[in-house]
Design an enzyme around this catalytic site. Sequence first.
Site, PDB file in Angstrom:
ATOM      1  N   HIS A 201      39.475  43.050  35.966  1.00 40.58           N
ATOM      2  CA  HIS A 201      39.516  43.920  37.147  1.00 40.58           C
ATOM      3  C   HIS A 201      38.691  45.190  36.972  1.00 40.58           C
ATOM      4  O   HIS A 201      38.257  45.775  37.962  1.00 40.58           O
ATOM      5  CB  HIS A 201      40.968  44.233  37.513  1.00 40.58           C
ATOM      6  CG  HIS A 201      41.666  43.046  38.101  1.00 40.58           C
ATOM      7  ND1 HIS A 201      42.442  42.205  37.347  1.00 40.58           N
ATOM      8  CD2 HIS A 201      41.647  42.521  39.344  1.00 40.58           C
ATOM      9  CE1 HIS A 201      42.885  41.221  38.109  1.00 40.58           C
ATOM     10  NE2 HIS A 201      42.424  41.395  39.328  1.00 40.58           N
ATOM     11  N   GLU A 446      46.009  30.809  43.550  1.00 45.11           N
ATOM     12  CA  GLU A 446      45.321  31.259  42.339  1.00 45.11           C
ATOM     13  C   GLU A 446      46.039  30.830  41.069  1.00 45.11           C
ATOM     14  O   GLU A 446      45.611  31.158  39.974  1.00 45.11           O
ATOM     15  CB  GLU A 446      45.098  32.777  42.374  1.00 45.11           C
ATOM     16  CG  GLU A 446      46.339  33.588  42.669  1.00 45.11           C
ATOM     17  CD  GLU A 446      46.051  35.078  42.797  1.00 45.11           C
ATOM     18  OE1 GLU A 446      44.945  35.533  42.459  1.00 45.11           O
ATOM     19  OE2 GLU A 446      46.964  35.807  43.232  1.00 45.11           O
ATOM     20  N   ASP A 470      41.568  34.083  39.268  1.00 44.22           N
ATOM     21  CA  ASP A 470      42.767  33.716  38.512  1.00 44.22           C
ATOM     22  C   ASP A 470      42.910  32.210  38.399  1.00 44.22           C
ATOM     23  O   ASP A 470      43.405  31.712  37.386  1.00 44.22           O
ATOM     24  CB  ASP A 470      44.019  34.334  39.158  1.00 44.22           C
ATOM     25  CG  ASP A 470      44.174  35.787  38.742  1.00 44.22           C
ATOM     26  OD1 ASP A 470      43.968  36.077  37.551  1.00 44.22           O
ATOM     27  OD2 ASP A 470      44.460  36.633  39.605  1.00 44.22           O
ATOM     28  N   CYS A 517      38.289  34.077  48.124  1.00 43.73           N
ATOM     29  CA  CYS A 517      38.032  35.506  47.950  1.00 43.73           C
ATOM     30  C   CYS A 517      37.833  35.898  46.480  1.00 43.73           C
ATOM     31  O   CYS A 517      37.780  37.076  46.162  1.00 43.73           O
ATOM     32  CB  CYS A 517      39.146  36.333  48.574  1.00 43.73           C
ATOM     33  SG  CYS A 517      40.760  35.989  47.874  1.00 43.73           S
TER      34      CYS A 517
HETATM   35  C1  PEP Z   1      41.393  36.128  42.380  1.00 46.02           C
HETATM   36  O1  PEP Z   1      42.212  35.961  41.463  1.00 46.02           O
HETATM   37  O2  PEP Z   1      40.419  35.359  42.573  1.00 46.02           O
HETATM   38  C2  PEP Z   1      41.539  37.263  43.301  1.00 46.02           C
HETATM   39  C3  PEP Z   1      40.770  37.397  44.344  1.00 46.02           C
HETATM   40  O3  PEP Z   1      42.486  38.202  42.979  1.00 46.02           O
HETATM   41  P1  PEP Z   1      42.253  39.342  41.866  1.00 46.02           P
HETATM   42  O4  PEP Z   1      40.832  39.240  41.404  1.00 46.02           O
HETATM   43  O5  PEP Z   1      42.564  40.636  42.496  1.00 46.02           O
HETATM   44  O6  PEP Z   1      43.245  38.945  40.825  1.00 46.02           O
HETATM   45 MG    MG Z   2      44.032  37.118  41.534  1.00 44.84          MG
END
Ligand code: PEP
Ligand code: MG
Length: 587
Positions: A201, A446, A470, A517
């Site tokens: 992140h 995810e 994820d 996403c």
């Molecule tokens: C993902 O896991 O692809 C997602 C969009 O959520 P994050 O990256 O915030 O965990």
């Molecule tokens: Mg995620």
Amino acid sequence: MAKKSSKERTFEGLGVSPGIGIGVVHFRESSAISVPEYRIAAGKVADERSRFNGAVNRARGQIGRLRAKARTMPGAAAEELGFLLDAYFHMLKDSRLVRGAERRVIDNRINAEAAVQAELAEISDSFMAMDDPYLAARLDDIRELARRLISNLAKSPPKPVTHVPKGSVIVAEELTPADTAQLNPKRVAGIATLLGGAEGHAAIMARALGLPAVMGAAGLLKSINAGEGIVVDGDRGRIVVNPTPPTRAAFEHRIREHKREKKRLSRLRHQPAVTRDGTNVVLQANVELPAEMTLVSHVGATGIGLLRSEFMFMNRDDIPAEEEQYRILKDLVESMEGRPVTVRTLDVGGEKTAAALMGEFGASASSALGLRGIRLSLSRTDVLESQFQAILRAGAHGKIRILLPMVSSVSEVRQARDILHRAAGELKCRHVAIADPLPPVGTMIEVPGAALSADALAQVSDFFAIGSNDLTMYTLAIDRGDEHVAYLYDPLHPAVLRLIQLSAEAALRARIPVSICGEMAGDPRYTALLLGLGLREFSMIPANIPRVKQRIREMDLVAAYRRAQIIMDQMDSGRIAMLLDDFNALA
Ligand code: PEP
Ligand code: MG
């Protein structure tokens, strides 16, 4: 030990956020940690000593973990860094700094932080007086250790750099997502770290802020000085310290090329995202911070497909009240002028922290397999309920959708829906305006188990959003923030692609919308494959929308579909990558 050279030096790492940043080295740690000073009552000296020893033990654990990571680094870097960390380890066992600080706590009856600081000052004075370059380098190591001890005593990591000179490149051992969120792109030119992977992140946050970043650069902190010139090449994963004039000129040339490309792509803003054979694709934005909203409208996003609500809970010790969350969300919703905003409920846990919530759940909340996302929210239904209330109220000002993170079972969605109804009921009793009808409730796919039971989840969800970040991490058992296993992190692994396909098909069968996403959605390399798997809604960092749109506009959907079918028959991700890259090269 630290070597100071005025020659140009290059470090290789992972280019996790594109672009080139030219600036001056600014160590994250150099922001002064405020050191409290106070006297200790005679009866409390033993307690203060054990507090000090606790901080020393914590530092040993930290260095031990870094040593384990260093061992897996390539070539000579592992050995060199290993020597340095071994030296730190020995200093923590027995050194003038540790002995002297403890003595000061006992003799002078001062707090441990002040004792470390005073001992460091005395050591610095005596080393400086000797005017020896070897000792000066040792002093850097002692300073680093003192800084670590003080921050352990303060029980908080060193404060993030909020006020830095313009043009700083932040150099650090590691940055958390919360640290990165606080960087000001107007002052910071780039990021260079020893640890961290592309899918973590902190990397996502760097991309969101448009900050060029290279992470996982072995040996970086050992021979680099504050104030030196530095270039971060986020495109190629390279850091150049003290660049010569020709090197600098070459990078400046590439910056100009980047600007020209950006200008060319910005002309696509008002063009539709439609394939050559006439299929419309929805391109929405992932938003980490409200600061991104200008870019969201600039690139022509048709909505926010993922609002990571964590930013409201980061870098603070308390939980934001419903009213505060409502005001932030209301501003975001209004600024979208009727385009939908998908608010994901809090997804802390794992590497994303929220001080006020994590403490009570201990190690579970910092584990990727523990109380993360919806699990944590369902353990603190009061927090989820007030977040729902803020979302429902903001929904009275525009189009809003609710998205649940880290779902692994139907019952989690059901429980969340019950809480949503309770939140709506309470607001109605308070005669507060809310979204009417209630917003759609979607599920993030995810977790592999969620993808495998997508048919069942589709029965309780109004839409799906596939989180490929994820999904890849949990399917392949690879920590997305760990640079050492970054080479194994592969969204083109057939297992990941099959789970994406399974989820998309389940949504299509249940006639609910489905979007993707994760970071895959924003990389034009994957666009044809994802379209071929049936996806028509993509959400990505705003800066990537123009490039993905360009890829869609030059593509024939029927051809993409045929290529996806061939790809889905493959067993090997190397062959899949080749088939995809060949297809992309034809465009
Ligand atoms: C993902 O896991 O692809 C997602 C969009 O959520 P994050 O990256 O915030 O965990
Ligand atoms: Mg995620």
